[in-house]
Every structure is written in structure tokens, then in C-alpha cells.
Write a protein that holds these residues in place. Structure first.
Motif, PDB file in Angstrom:
ATOM      1  N   LEU A  65       1.821  17.992   0.418  1.00 43.16           N
ATOM      2  CA  LEU A  65       0.715  17.475  -0.385  1.00 43.16           C
ATOM      3  C   LEU A  65       0.987  16.034  -0.820  1.00 43.16           C
ATOM      4  O   LEU A  65       0.085  15.185  -0.788  1.00 43.16           O
ATOM      5  CB  LEU A  65       0.501  18.360  -1.611  1.00 43.16           C
ATOM      6  CG  LEU A  65      -0.673  17.991  -2.521  1.00 43.16           C
ATOM      7  CD1 LEU A  65      -1.988  17.972  -1.741  1.00 43.16           C
ATOM      8  CD2 LEU A  65      -0.762  18.953  -3.692  1.00 43.16           C
ATOM      9  N   ALA A  66       2.230  15.734  -1.192  1.00 47.73           N
ATOM     10  CA  ALA A  66       2.597  14.376  -1.574  1.00 47.73           C
ATOM     11  C   ALA A  66       2.427  13.412  -0.400  1.00 47.73           C
ATOM     12  O   ALA A  66       1.930  12.291  -0.561  1.00 47.73           O
ATOM     13  CB  ALA A  66       4.030  14.340  -2.083  1.00 47.73           C
ATOM     14  N   GLY A  67       2.827  13.856   0.797  1.00 52.42           N
ATOM     15  CA  GLY A  67       2.652  13.028   1.984  1.00 52.42           C
ATOM     16  C   GLY A  67       1.192  12.749   2.273  1.00 52.42           C
ATOM     17  O   GLY A  67       0.816  11.633   2.666  1.00 52.42           O
ATOM     18  N   HIS A 125       0.830  -1.205   0.000  1.00 54.56           N
ATOM     19  CA  HIS A 125       0.000   0.000   0.000  1.00 54.56           C
ATOM     20  C   HIS A 125       0.864   1.254   0.000  1.00 54.56           C
ATOM     21  O   HIS A 125       0.530   2.255  -0.641  1.00 54.56           O
ATOM     22  CB  HIS A 125      -0.914   0.014   1.227  1.00 54.56           C
ATOM     23  CG  HIS A 125      -1.498  -1.321   1.565  1.00 54.56           C
ATOM     24  ND1 HIS A 125      -2.561  -1.867   0.865  1.00 54.56           N
ATOM     25  CD2 HIS A 125      -1.153  -2.234   2.510  1.00 54.56           C
ATOM     26  CE1 HIS A 125      -2.862  -3.049   1.383  1.00 54.56           C
ATOM     27  NE2 HIS A 125      -2.021  -3.298   2.374  1.00 54.56           N
ATOM     28  N   VAL A 126       1.976   1.195   0.734  1.00 52.23           N
ATOM     29  CA  VAL A 126       2.868   2.354   0.803  1.00 52.23           C
ATOM     30  C   VAL A 126       3.518   2.607  -0.558  1.00 52.23           C
ATOM     31  O   VAL A 126       3.627   3.752  -1.004  1.00 52.23           O
ATOM     32  CB  VAL A 126       3.955   2.136   1.883  1.00 52.23           C
ATOM     33  CG1 VAL A 126       4.922   3.317   1.910  1.00 52.23           C
ATOM     34  CG2 VAL A 126       3.307   1.941   3.252  1.00 52.23           C
ATOM     35  N   PHE A 127       3.921   1.542  -1.225  1.00 53.94           N
ATOM     36  CA  PHE A 127       4.544   1.702  -2.546  1.00 53.94           C
ATOM     37  C   PHE A 127       3.541   2.276  -3.553  1.00 53.94           C
ATOM     38  O   PHE A 127       3.907   3.097  -4.394  1.00 53.94           O
ATOM     39  CB  PHE A 127       5.090   0.367  -3.045  1.00 53.94           C
ATOM     40  CG  PHE A 127       6.374  -0.043  -2.378  1.00 53.94           C
ATOM     41  CD1 PHE A 127       7.584   0.503  -2.787  1.00 53.94           C
ATOM     42  CD2 PHE A 127       6.371  -0.959  -1.345  1.00 53.94           C
ATOM     43  CE1 PHE A 127       8.769   0.133  -2.177  1.00 53.94           C
ATOM     44  CE2 PHE A 127       7.558  -1.337  -0.727  1.00 53.94           C
ATOM     45  CZ  PHE A 127       8.761  -0.784  -1.144  1.00 53.94           C
ATOM     46  N   LEU A 128       2.282   1.852  -3.454  1.00 52.62           N
ATOM     47  CA  LEU A 128       1.264   2.421  -4.330  1.00 52.62           C
ATOM     48  C   LEU A 128       1.060   3.902  -4.018  1.00 52.62           C
ATOM     49  O   LEU A 128       0.905   4.729  -4.926  1.00 52.62           O
ATOM     50  CB  LEU A 128      -0.053   1.663  -4.172  1.00 52.62           C
ATOM     51  CG  LEU A 128      -1.225   2.171  -5.023  1.00 52.62           C
ATOM     52  CD1 LEU A 128      -0.872   2.160  -6.503  1.00 52.62           C
ATOM     53  CD2 LEU A 128      -2.476   1.328  -4.755  1.00 52.62           C
ATOM     54  N   GLY A 129       1.077   4.246  -2.726  1.00 53.15           N
ATOM     55  CA  GLY A 129       0.960   5.647  -2.337  1.00 53.15           C
ATOM     56  C   GLY A 129       2.095   6.486  -2.875  1.00 53.15           C
ATOM     57  O   GLY A 129       1.888   7.615  -3.350  1.00 53.15           O
ATOM     58  N   ILE A 130       3.321   5.952  -2.819  1.00 52.89           N
ATOM     59  CA  ILE A 130       4.476   6.675  -3.350  1.00 52.89           C
ATOM     60  C   ILE A 130       4.328   6.877  -4.850  1.00 52.89           C
ATOM     61  O   ILE A 130       4.646   7.947  -5.384  1.00 52.89           O
ATOM     62  CB  ILE A 130       5.775   5.917  -3.015  1.00 52.89           C
ATOM     63  CG1 ILE A 130       6.025   5.944  -1.498  1.00 52.89           C
ATOM     64  CG2 ILE A 130       6.966   6.521  -3.754  1.00 52.89           C
ATOM     65  CD1 ILE A 130       7.186   5.086  -1.056  1.00 52.89           C
ATOM     66  N   ALA A 131       3.838   5.839  -5.537  1.00 52.37           N
ATOM     67  CA  ALA A 131       3.649   5.963  -6.984  1.00 52.37           C
ATOM     68  C   ALA A 131       2.632   7.049  -7.315  1.00 52.37           C
ATOM     69  O   ALA A 131       2.844   7.861  -8.230  1.00 52.37           O
ATOM     70  CB  ALA A 131       3.200   4.626  -7.557  1.00 52.37           C
ATOM     71  N   LEU A 132       1.532   7.108  -6.553  1.00 52.84           N
ATOM     72  CA  LEU A 132       0.493   8.097  -6.843  1.00 52.84           C
ATOM     73  C   LEU A 132       0.883   9.502  -6.395  1.00 52.84           C
ATOM     74  O   LEU A 132       0.427  10.492  -6.981  1.00 52.84           O
ATOM     75  CB  LEU A 132      -0.816   7.685  -6.175  1.00 52.84           C
ATOM     76  CG  LEU A 132      -1.511   6.467  -6.765  1.00 52.84           C
ATOM     77  CD1 LEU A 132      -2.883   6.284  -6.136  1.00 52.84           C
ATOM     78  CD2 LEU A 132      -1.675   6.598  -8.273  1.00 52.84           C
ATOM     79  N   CYS A 133       1.718   9.607  -5.361  1.00 51.20           N
ATOM     80  CA  CYS A 133       2.100  10.947  -4.899  1.00 51.20           C
ATOM     81  C   CYS A 133       2.990  11.656  -5.911  1.00 51.20           C
ATOM     82  O   CYS A 133       3.215  12.868  -5.801  1.00 51.20           O
ATOM     83  CB  CYS A 133       2.794  10.872  -3.542  1.00 51.20           C
ATOM     84  SG  CYS A 133       4.584  10.569  -3.596  1.00 51.20           S
TER      85      CYS A 133
END
Length: 221
Positions: free
Chosen positions: A95-97, A61-69
């Protein structure tokens, strides 16, 4: 039309589409500005890497969040290029966070539907590793921190009435989303995931655009 009637895409065809789209990203970034062009391979690698994370880490989930940020960061850099200021870098990262924590939270909620399947087939997620109850608590905590980051973003951007009205609506939607998710019904989780997150993203877009267009016109003098 039945699913069997649909034309199946071959592995080679999907790989070619994959390469074409990646090349298109790099080419388009060249016409934006040099910084976007130089960073485009890194963005592409990050996005592609997410696809395999569910096979070896519980923190997919964190890696997906990094990709979308990378979306707000890329949009910011596309407009400002290398002339971005120190304050804007802070705003951009906050905002990315917020995007990362928003994604992590609602992806955990969505993963509740796949709990039995993922556990049976050896796929990784925080829901499998921590259990549904603990994972939901982590999602709630992440979303509360995300709301704090959105508040900080509005303050740093010197937004006012329109933004904070939207912020309260977003917090309310987050609370409702977690109340719904705890019912554990597949139908209710779909409601929490699709409808409420659509409302959250739409509200954020509208109030941010309003603040930018009116440039403080809604502020109390």
C-alpha cells in the motif's frame, strides 16, 4: 480582501509553528504505542527533508511520495503496534508503494504547470530534467504499476466485489487523468490533478471501508 491586507507571518513565527507541530507529533505518538513513539522522529525528519529536495535533486517527487506513504504505515502501526504480522507488513508496504507511485505520477503532471518557472529559476524536477513528454510517460508507467500494486493489495487482503469495482473505477480515472494531462492546458491539468485524484482517493477509501466493515459479505459463495 486584497492579498496585501492579509497579515504576514514572520520567519520566527513560522519557525515556532514548525517546532510546535513537530513536537506535537512526537507527543501524540507517545500516547499511541511505543513503536509509533520511537519511529516518530524518523517520520518527522523524512517529512521535513522533502521541503529542500527541489533545490538539489530531480527526484523531488519521489521524496514527496515517501513522505506521504508514511501516512498508511503510521495508521497501520498506530492500530497494531508491535503486534503487526508478517503478512500485514507485506500488505502495508504494498500500500505504501502504491501511494509513492500515485504521488510521483500526479506530482509530475502538476509540475507541468511550473516547467518554465522551474527551468528559469534553477529548480529541479523530472519535468525539467527529462522534458514534459518523457516525464509524462514516466508518470503513466508509475500509475500503471500503482494500479497493479492496488490489485495485489486487494488480493492479499482477501477483498472481493466492492474493492474490485472500485479498482476498475480507479484505473479508469487514471487513464482519463493522463488523457487530460496530455492536452497541456493549465485549466485541464488542474482538472486532472484536483478532481480526478479526489475521486480516486474517495473511491479507494469507500470500497476499502466497505470491505472491512462487511468482512467479505459481498463475496460470491
Amino acid at each position: 480582501m486584497q492579498p496585501s491586507d492579509l497579515k504576514r507571518i514572520s520567519v520566527l513565527g513560522s519557525q515556532m509553528a514548525y517546532v510546535d507541530e513537530g513536537a506535537g507529533l512526537v507527543v501524540v505518538s507517545f500516547f499511541l504505542n511505543p513503536l509509533c513513539f520511537y519511529l516518530s522522529p524518523l517520520a518527522l525528519a523524512t517529512i521535513c527533508f522533502y521541503s529542500v529536495t527541489k533545490r538539489f535533486t530531480d527526484y523531488t517527487h519521489v521524496f514527496l511520495g515517501i513522505a506521504l506513504c508514511l501516512a498508511p504505515i503510521g495508521a497501520w502501526l498506530a492500530v497494531k503496534g508491535s503486534s503487526v504480522s508478517g503478512l500485514e507488513i507485506v500488505q502495508m508496504l504494498i500500500l505504501a508503494g502504491a501511494v509513492i507511485l500515485w504521488l510521483v505520477g500526479f506530482d509530475i503532471i502538476y509540475a507541468l504547470q511550473d516547467f518554465e518557472f522551474d527551468r528559469t529559476h534553477g529548480l529541479h524536477s523530472l519535468v525539467v530534467a527529462w522534458g514534459p513528454k518523457n516525464a509524462l510517460q514516466a508518470a503513466f508507467l508509475g500509475h500503471m504499476v500503482m494500479c497493479g500494486l492496488l490489485l495485489a493489495f486487494g488480493i492479499l487482503c482477501r477483498f472481493w466485489i466492492a474493492y474490485y469495482v472500485g479498482w476498475f473505477l480507479i484505473v479508469g480515472c487514471m487513464a482519463l487523468e493522463h488523457w487530460i494531462a496530455r492536452r497541456r492546458s493549465l485549466n485541464w491539468i488542474n482538472v486532472a490533478f484536483f478532481r480526478l485524484n479526489a475521486v480516486i482517493s474517495t473511491v479507494f477509501l469507500l470500497v476499502t471501508v466497505t470491505e472491512v466493515i462487511f468482512r467479505g459479505g459481498f463475496r460470491v459463495r
